[in-house]
Design a protein around this motif. Structure first.
Motif, PDB file in Angstrom:
ATOM      1  N   HIS A 257       0.764  -1.325   0.132  1.00  0.00           N
ATOM      2  CA  HIS A 257       0.202  -0.075  -0.166  1.00  0.00           C
ATOM      3  C   HIS A 257       0.713   1.069  -0.176  1.00  0.00           C
ATOM      4  CE1 HIS A 257      -3.581  -1.880  -0.007  1.00  0.00           C
ATOM      5  NE2 HIS A 257      -4.065  -2.268   0.820  1.00  0.00           N
ATOM      6  N   SER A 258       1.636   1.198  -0.719  1.00  0.00           N
ATOM      7  CA  SER A 258       2.488   2.596  -1.237  1.00  0.00           C
ATOM      8  C   SER A 258       2.863   2.692  -2.224  1.00  0.00           C
ATOM      9  CB  SER A 258       3.623   2.571  -0.874  1.00  0.00           C
ATOM     10  OG  SER A 258       4.735   3.356  -1.053  1.00  0.00           O
ATOM     11  N   ASP A 259       2.277   3.727  -3.833  1.00  0.00           N
ATOM     12  CA  ASP A 259       2.660   4.078  -4.516  1.00  0.00           C
ATOM     13  C   ASP A 259       4.200   4.508  -4.984  1.00  0.00           C
ATOM     14  OD1 ASP A 259       2.338   6.850  -3.371  1.00  0.00           O
ATOM     15  OD2 ASP A 259       0.751   7.828  -4.612  1.00  0.00           O
ATOM     16  N   GLY A 260       4.963   4.359  -4.152  1.00  0.00           N
ATOM     17  CA  GLY A 260       6.123   4.948  -4.141  1.00  0.00           C
ATOM     18  C   GLY A 260       6.746   6.118  -3.564  1.00  0.00           C
ATOM     19  N   LYS A 261       5.393   7.411  -3.365  1.00  0.00           N
ATOM     20  CA  LYS A 261       5.146   8.597  -2.995  1.00  0.00           C
ATOM     21  C   LYS A 261       4.787   8.509  -1.604  1.00  0.00           C
ATOM     22  CE  LYS A 261       5.518  10.189  -8.173  1.00  0.00           C
ATOM     23  NZ  LYS A 261       4.780  11.271  -8.738  1.00  0.00           N
ATOM     24  N   SER A 262       3.221   8.215  -1.419  1.00  0.00           N
ATOM     25  CA  SER A 262       2.618   8.370  -0.029  1.00  0.00           C
ATOM     26  C   SER A 262       2.280   6.689  -0.681  1.00  0.00           C
ATOM     27  CB  SER A 262       1.173   9.314  -0.302  1.00  0.00           C
ATOM     28  OG  SER A 262       0.577   8.862  -1.692  1.00  0.00           O
ATOM     29  N   ASN A 263       1.155   6.380   1.395  1.00  0.00           N
ATOM     30  CA  ASN A 263       0.578   5.411   1.586  1.00  0.00           C
ATOM     31  C   ASN A 263      -0.824   5.519   0.514  1.00  0.00           C
ATOM     32  OD1 ASN A 263       2.853   4.246   2.852  1.00  0.00           O
ATOM     33  ND2 ASN A 263       2.231   5.856   4.715  1.00  0.00           N
ATOM     34  N   THR A 264      -1.643   4.660   0.896  1.00  0.00           N
ATOM     35  CA  THR A 264      -3.066   4.264   0.379  1.00  0.00           C
ATOM     36  C   THR A 264      -3.376   3.512   1.779  1.00  0.00           C
ATOM     37  OG1 THR A 264      -2.420   2.218  -1.088  1.00  0.00           O
ATOM     38  CG2 THR A 264      -1.706   4.575  -2.045  1.00  0.00           C
ATOM     39  N   THR A 265      -4.891   3.816   1.475  1.00  0.00           N
ATOM     40  CA  THR A 265      -5.813   2.178   1.852  1.00  0.00           C
ATOM     41  C   THR A 265      -6.683   2.025   1.284  1.00  0.00           C
ATOM     42  OG1 THR A 265      -7.138   4.468   2.754  1.00  0.00           O
ATOM     43  CG2 THR A 265      -5.573   3.767   4.430  1.00  0.00           C
ATOM     44  N   ASP A 266      -6.625   1.939  -0.365  1.00  0.00           N
ATOM     45  CA  ASP A 266      -6.880   1.258  -1.317  1.00  0.00           C
ATOM     46  C   ASP A 266      -6.380   0.234  -2.003  1.00  0.00           C
ATOM     47  OD1 ASP A 266      -5.763   2.798  -2.816  1.00  0.00           O
ATOM     48  OD2 ASP A 266      -7.710   4.090  -4.011  1.00  0.00           O
ATOM     49  N   THR A 267      -7.846  -0.089  -2.846  1.00  0.00           N
ATOM     50  CA  THR A 267      -6.386  -0.936  -3.970  1.00  0.00           C
ATOM     51  C   THR A 267      -5.837  -0.910  -5.142  1.00  0.00           C
ATOM     52  OG1 THR A 267      -8.412  -1.497  -5.481  1.00  0.00           O
ATOM     53  CG2 THR A 267      -8.654  -3.162  -3.726  1.00  0.00           C
TER      54      THR A 267
END
Length: 518
Positions: A257-267
């Motif tokens: 759950h990281s796009d390389g820049k920020s954390n995510t809470t979705d798919t």
């Protein structure tokens, strides 16, 4: 682990071989499967794609490099070896890509003329301990080569090509390349990508820079805690499970759950984004701390809200699990995998897989588009219509695993270009590899060798979507390598390549992609 590493080393050599299999392989001399493939494009226009005949050699324990090569880096070593082996000036060879792991180096190069690469004249070399262990090439004679200055402007041919391919040129800037043709000539071509997101088409077009004619295409599309269907299960009827912390941080150091820049809470994350409709239409966590607990109800239509969330969750989990597993066997950043952030480990980033669930642009199928390293792979999963309620292809794991394996093989064959496996037989190899990797994931250990059936759930047919089950039994599956000569469709060819006894030795979990003919 040693057995699995032996398996993936076989895959490395197999995909090197896939772009160099022509003259060295025991095909009939009159067969065109290995060099040609007719494609019907857009408004019914037919283009015969061509890949020059190739040669391929393996050297057992290896052949010593000349002492002058051994101290060079992989780029200089590759160019020096190829120019020496083929007796061409080093200015005729350009290094495309390469990487080193476990003491072995894999390098990819192209033929050039006046500084312009020949798109389908390629070479690959495998090195180990300052020895060459494999070499293949499809370099061509340039005595009938076109002038290297275009006489037709690229902007003049783009609209016509867009019309023929029923799409629009995307944001990738056009380039100038040579392209070898079946008549022995070498054309100068304007090269650019044409996409149609609605229709799901994605082509790299080669347009003659002197006549304006479309002479070839590369088709990038190949026609396959979380409540999920675990990756080693095949069918939703095998049972969903709530899986906790499945990520492998050795493969995904920032987690899923990281796009390389920020954390995510979705798919969405560094390796994949799973969505429906638009890329922003993802599934959010059902509870804090990254809990995605959505149960798919097979008695209801796929598009009810909870089923959509369950489908996106399974797609996200499955592609990430595939990424983490294959990373351990060598499909890494340097070997052209799919990640947004490559963490400084080589390769081109910003290319996580996009998987579209319940995609509205088709039914009863799935596909995967593999552009070059640095552009996102695109997987489309469709609804299957044989039953009521309809069934969701992403809930039969063998289908998405088959599709993302197209990303693996199309990236690794040819050094991250996505341009190989375009001829008929090579396309069959890709289909066969996709089936066998999907099969491989369904086996929990080397003793668990059962017949494997593709697509049985979505079609509600115990026979599935292939002509026979994959089996080590010749009575269950009678297909033999000699059957390929009678086939002209890539999935059918893939069935034969996959079922060959030398390709399904699950008892040793060593896969052989280079069968002897029967």
């Amino acid at each position: 682990m040693a057995t699995f590493n032996k398996f993936f080393s076989s895959v490395f050599l197999a995909v090197l071989y896939a772009s160099s299999y022509g003259n060295a392989a025991p095909w009939p001399t009159n067969a065109k499967h290995g060099t040609h493939r007719v494609r019907t494009l857009g408004k019914g226009v037919q283009v015969e794609a061509f890949h020059p005949p190739s040669s391929y050699k393996t050297y057992g324990a290896g052949v010593d490099l000349a002492s002058s090569f051994t101290s060079s880096g992989i780029e200089d070593k590759t160019v020096s070896y190829i120019s020496s082996e083929l007796q061409v000036d080093s200015a005729k060879v350009t290094f495309k890509s390469g990487y080193t792991q476990n003491g072995q180096s894999f390098a990819y190069a192209k033929q050039v003329h006046n500084g312009i690469p020949v798109s389908n004249a390629v070479a690959n070399v495998a090195f180990k301990d300052n020895k060459v262990i494999a070499f293949g090439h499809s370099f061509v004679d340039t005595s009938k080569i076109a002038p290297s200055t275009p006489s037709v402007d690229v902007n003049a041919v783009i609209p016509k090509t867009e019309e023929v391919l029923e799409g629009k040129k995307n944001e990738i800037e056009p380039t100038l390349e040579y392209h070898a043709l079946a008549d022995g000539s070498v054309a100068l071509a304007h090269v650019f990508q044409v996409q149609n997101d609605e229709a799901g088409t994605w082509y790299k077009a080669f347009v003659d820079a002197h006549t304006g004619d479309l002479i070839s295409v590369t088709d990038y599309v190949a026609d396959a805690s979380y409540k999920v269907l675990p990756v080693n299960k095949e069918l939703i009827t095998d049972g969903l499970e709530l899986v906790t912390d499945p990520q492998n941080t050795a493969s995904s150091p920032s987690g899923w759950h990281s796009d390389g820049k920020s954390n995510t809470t979705d798919t969405s994350g560094n390796n994949v984004v799973a969505y429906k409709g638009s890329v922003s239409s993802t599934t959010k966590q059902s509870a804090d701390n990254l809990v995605f607990d959505y149960t798919y109800d097979t008695t209801k239509a796929p598009d009810v809200a909870n089923n959509v969330n369950a489908a996106r969750t399974n797609a996200f989990y499955l592609v990430n699990s595939y990424h983490d597993t294959l990373y351990q066997y060598g499909f890494t950043e340097a070997s052209f995998n799919f990640q947004n952030d490559n963490f400084g480990k080589g390769g081109a980033g910003n290319d996580r897989i996009r998987i579209s669930v319940q995609d509205a642009s088709g039914t009863d199928n799935a596909d995967f588009a593999t552009p070059p390293d640095g552009q996102s792979g695109q997987c489309r999963m469709f609804i299957w219509t044989a039953t009521n309620p309809k069934r969701d292809g992403v809930l039969e794991n063998d289908i998405p695993l088959h599709e993302v394996t197209h990303g693996l093989t199309n990236r690794m064959t040819g050094g991250g270009t996505g341009e190989c496996l375009q001829s008929l037989e090579a396309g069959g190899m890709g289909e066969g590899w996709s089936d066998i990797v999907a099969d491989w994931f369904s086996h929990s250990d080397s003793a668990d060798v059962t017949d494997f059936i593709m697509g049985q759930y979505v079609t509600n047919d115990p026979a599935g979507i292939r002509s026979h089950p994959y089996s080590t039994s010749a009575s269950t599956n009678p297909l033999r390598y000699s059957d390929i000569a009678k086939l002209d469709e890539v999935h059918n060819i893939g069935e034969v390549r996959t079922v060959h006894p030398e390709m399904v030795l699950f008892k040793s979990l060593t896969f052989f992609f280079l069968p002897n003919p029967l």
